[in-house]
Scaffold this motif. Structure first.
Motif, short mmCIF file in Angstrom:
data_model
loop_
_atom_site.label_atom_id
_atom_site.label_comp_id
_atom_site.label_asym_id
_atom_site.label_seq_id
_atom_site.Cartn_x
_atom_site.Cartn_y
_atom_site.Cartn_z
N VAL A 1 5.16 7.59 -16.21
CA VAL A 1 4.95 6.46 -15.31
C VAL A 1 3.60 5.80 -15.58
O VAL A 1 3.46 4.58 -15.52
N MET A 2 2.62 6.63 -15.88
CA MET A 2 1.29 6.08 -16.15
C MET A 2 1.31 5.20 -17.42
O MET A 2 0.60 4.21 -17.50
N ASP A 3 2.13 5.62 -18.38
CA ASP A 3 2.25 4.79 -19.59
C ASP A 3 2.86 3.44 -19.25
O ASP A 3 2.40 2.40 -19.75
N ILE A 4 3.86 3.47 -18.39
CA ILE A 4 4.49 2.20 -17.98
C ILE A 4 3.45 1.33 -17.26
O ILE A 4 3.34 0.13 -17.50
N ALA A 5 2.69 1.97 -16.40
CA ALA A 5 1.67 1.23 -15.64
C ALA A 5 0.66 0.58 -16.59
O ALA A 5 0.31 -0.59 -16.46
N ARG A 6 0.21 1.37 -17.55
CA ARG A 6 -0.76 0.85 -18.53
C ARG A 6 -0.17 -0.35 -19.28
O ARG A 6 -0.83 -1.35 -19.50
N LYS B 1 2.09 11.60 -10.57
CA LYS B 1 1.55 12.95 -10.70
C LYS B 1 2.57 13.90 -11.32
O LYS B 1 2.22 14.81 -12.06
N GLU B 2 3.83 13.67 -11.00
CA GLU B 2 4.88 14.54 -11.53
C GLU B 2 5.44 14.06 -12.86
O GLU B 2 5.92 14.84 -13.66
N ASP B 3 5.38 12.77 -13.06
CA ASP B 3 6.01 12.21 -14.25
C ASP B 3 4.98 11.37 -15.02
O ASP B 3 4.68 10.24 -14.64
N GLU B 4 4.45 11.96 -16.07
CA GLU B 4 3.36 11.31 -16.79
C GLU B 4 3.75 9.97 -17.41
O GLU B 4 2.92 9.09 -17.59
N ALA C 1 0.84 -1.20 0.00
CA ALA C 1 0.00 0.00 0.00
C ALA C 1 0.87 1.25 0.00
O ALA C 1 0.58 2.24 -0.67
N GLN C 2 1.97 1.20 0.74
CA GLN C 2 2.88 2.35 0.78
C GLN C 2 3.52 2.57 -0.59
O GLN C 2 3.63 3.69 -1.08
N ILE C 3 3.93 1.45 -1.20
CA ILE C 3 4.55 1.56 -2.53
C ILE C 3 3.55 2.16 -3.53
O ILE C 3 3.88 3.02 -4.33
N TYR C 4 2.31 1.72 -3.41
CA TYR C 4 1.27 2.22 -4.31
C TYR C 4 1.08 3.73 -4.13
O TYR C 4 1.02 4.49 -5.11
N ALA C 5 1.01 4.14 -2.87
CA ALA C 5 0.84 5.58 -2.60
C ALA C 5 2.03 6.36 -3.16
O ALA C 5 1.87 7.43 -3.77
N ARG C 6 3.21 5.81 -2.98
CA ARG C 6 4.43 6.47 -3.46
C ARG C 6 4.41 6.59 -4.99
O ARG C 6 4.74 7.64 -5.55
N MET C 7 3.98 5.53 -5.64
CA MET C 7 3.94 5.55 -7.11
C MET C 7 2.91 6.55 -7.62
O MET C 7 3.12 7.20 -8.64
N ASN C 8 1.81 6.67 -6.90
CA ASN C 8 0.80 7.64 -7.30
C ASN C 8 1.36 9.05 -7.29
O ASN C 8 1.08 9.85 -8.18
N LYS C 9 2.14 9.32 -6.27
CA LYS C 9 2.77 10.64 -6.16
C LYS C 9 3.72 10.86 -7.33
O LYS C 9 3.70 11.91 -7.97
#
Ligand code: ARG
Length: 572
Positions: free
Chosen positions: A209-214, A204-207, A193-201
């Motif tokens: 990351v969302m592409d990697i997640a997708r 937010k700054e580095d778009e 859960a902590q890692i998830y929260a950290r990744m969300n942050k």
């Protein structure tokens, strides 16, 4: 109880000229909340349609004609209701004999025999902490499970885990990046859960990351080995933790098929909806219109991906096919009311009417801490593990302070701590928000778990001191007609309501009815015990009858608490 209802139904039928089904009458007979309105009441409103007279006239006519049995003292017609009053001496004996005879089965019935009820509850999102809301969900769902079980239904408990969605792409990425910085052995779910929260942050700054997640999630969907292995690991450690909680609460699940399970079952849903021509385009998305007063249900997003609702639609079809249910119940917080309205409407296109009509959403209110501490946004989520630990520790302290003489203090502390938490959640109506304070829930007086557990312990200790053992006692020889004090009669009358309370609680998905009933029984027991001598009673016959009443009370409290998932300690 049912015997008397049957009797009343027969007496009513006897005076009606028209041909009326006894079962229709039986089902409508209720136990009034207030004894002033009789012990049983029959509303004549249904008859009004058939007999084409007003309920008031019908009630008066029946009252004039009816011939009462010895078990009934009188009947009154009030505003279209027929209120029946029991003939106490006769009935008290029946009630108590019945409780003693049935013992751990008292309250149960077989009216649901041959019918299946599916209950989808708890259903947390994996790799996320199990918090106060999930805890409320779990105790509520468990209680509904056990209520219907007591009525003879076959129950299928389903934990519809939130184990699918794009967030897993993000967690996979976070895990790869940061896993060495944390100790994943000790509390893996907290860490994830902590890692998830950290990744969300970070996202937010580095778009990018969302592409990697997708991309990661796409891999997961396509069965990529590494992605699947990580996802399986997340699921496994989460379930391990949740199962520890379920064991403590005595919650049962027959299936852990979560959202991921429906990954390959959604195409069929889309094609059925397409065939029925109910799938419409809306800004690139595919939606089903579900009426004017609620927004359409999105089934496919504009990028073609499925959503939570699509998986729930697939789950409905799957449950119809595999369980052939009478009812499928879903327990979630109130924020999903709209979701289930939409999904249940769309289900009209997927399953037969009888199944669609059996879909029930049971929403519950929020849980807040008295200190106002709980907010997941601020990252101050209360982890249920921590809360349970604290409740058990505090209980242990209380036991030590009270100097209770027990063999297994840890076991008792667990029974009290978990019982207190569970009771606290169940005592308020499910829709109400609960404001939670651990110290309040652990109090030994007031409307708390420890208070009713303590009442049970008192009954046990009275029986022990009197050497009362039901095995050595012949209930036929007990002179129940010696129970004449108001406190005795009121207590027995309340004990008599047990099965009706279970039925009401189940059918309104409201375990608080049973919870409050146990509080009432405890209070009536105290009144009785304060006003009527038991152990020091000089008349041996009165004493035996009173001991039997104490025993009957202990049976009802125990059976009731067992349904609520609360244990009864022998000593406290
Ligand atoms: N995982 C969801 C949540 O935590 C609850 C799922 C409820 N069940 C269902 N079939 N949608 O909010």
């Amino acid at each position: 109880m049912d015997k008397i209802k049957n009797l009343i139904a027969k007496l009513i039928i006897n005076v009606l000229d028209e041909n009326i089904n006894e079962k229709d009458i039986l089902e409508k007979i209720e136990v009034p909340k207030d004894n002033k309105n009789g012990d049983f009441s029959y509303p004549c409103f249904n008859l009004a349609r058939v007999l084409k007279k007003s309920p008031v006239v019908i009630a008066n006519e029946i009252k004039e004609k009816i011939v009462l049995d010895e078990k009934l003292q009188k009947v009154e017609a009030v505003n279209g209701f027929l209120n029946f009053y029991l003939n106490n001496t006769n009935v008290l004996e029946d009630v108590l004999k019945n409780i003693l005879e049935q013992n751990e089965n008292y309250g149960k019935s077989s009216e649901g025999k041959g019918q299946k009820i599916v209950i989808d509850y708890s259903s947390p999102n994996i790799a996320k902490p199990f918090h106060l809301g999930h805890f409320r969900n779990t105790v509520l769902g468990s209680a509904i499970y056990k209520l219907y079980n007591a009525l003879g239904y076959e129950i299928v408990g389903i934990n519809h885990l939130g184990d699918w969605g794009r967030q897993f792409g993000l967690i996979i990425e976070g895990y790869k990046r940061f896993k060495d910085e944390y100790d994943l052995k000790k509390e893996p779910v907290k860490v994830l859960a902590q890692i998830y929260a950290r990744m969300n942050k970070i996202a937010k700054e580095d778009e990018s990351v969302m592409d990697i997640a997708r991309d990661n999630f796409k891999k997961l969907e396509q069965g990529d080995k590494e992605a699947v292995a990580l996802w399986e690991y997340f699921r496994e450690v989460s379930l391990e933790e949740y199962n520890r909680i379920y064991d403590l609460l005595g919650s049962k699940f027959d299936s852990y098929n979560g959202e991921a399970f429906y990954n390959d079952k959604m195409d069929e849903i889309i094609s059925i909806l397409e065939d029925k021509k109910v799938l419409e385009d809306s800004q690139g998305a595919k939606v089903v219109n579900v009426g004017d007063d609620i927004p359409p249900c999105i089934v496919l997003k504009s990028n073609g991906s499925t959503i939570y609702a699509t998986r729930d639609l697939a789950a409905i079809l799957y449950r119809v096919r595999n369980y052939d249910f009478t009812k499928a119940i879903y327990v979630t917080a109130t924020d999903q009311i709209l979701h289930f309205k939409q999904v249940f409407e769309v289900a009209k296109h997927l399953v037969d009417k009888k199944y669609q009509e059996g879909l029930v959403h049971v929403p519950y209110g929020m849980v807040r801490l008295k200190s106002g501490k709980m907010s997941s946004r601020e990252g101050t989520v209360i982890y249920i593990n921590d809360l349970i630990k604290e409740a058990i520790e505090k209980s242990k302290k209380i036991i030590v302070e009270k100097n209770t003489d027990v063999d297994d203090i840890d076991k008792l502390a667990k029974q009290i701590g978990i019982g207190a938490l569970t009771f606290n959640y169940l005592k308020s109506g499910k829709i109400k928000d609960v404001i939670f304070d651990l110290d309040d829930t652990l109090k030994f007086d007031g409307e708390t778990g420890p208070y009713v557990q303590y009442t049970y312990v008192r009954t046990k200790s009275i029986l022990d001191r009197a050497n009362f053992n039901i095995k050595n006692i012949d209930a036929q020889n007990i002179k129940f007609d010696l129970l004449k004090e108001d406190e005795e009669i009121n207590l027995v009358k309340e004990l008599q309501k047990f099965q009706d309370i279970i039925r009401k609680s189940a059918n309104s998905y409201e375990p608080s009815i049973l919870t409050r009933y146990i509080i009432d029984i405890s209070a009536l027991f105290s009144k009785f015990y304060n006003n009527c001598k038991v152990l020091s009673c000089e008349d041996e016959y009165v004493k035996q009858a009173r001991l039997a009443l104490v025993y009957a009370t202990s049976i009802v409290i125990k059976n009731g608490l067992t349904i609520l998932g609360i244990e009864c300690p022998d000593k406290m």
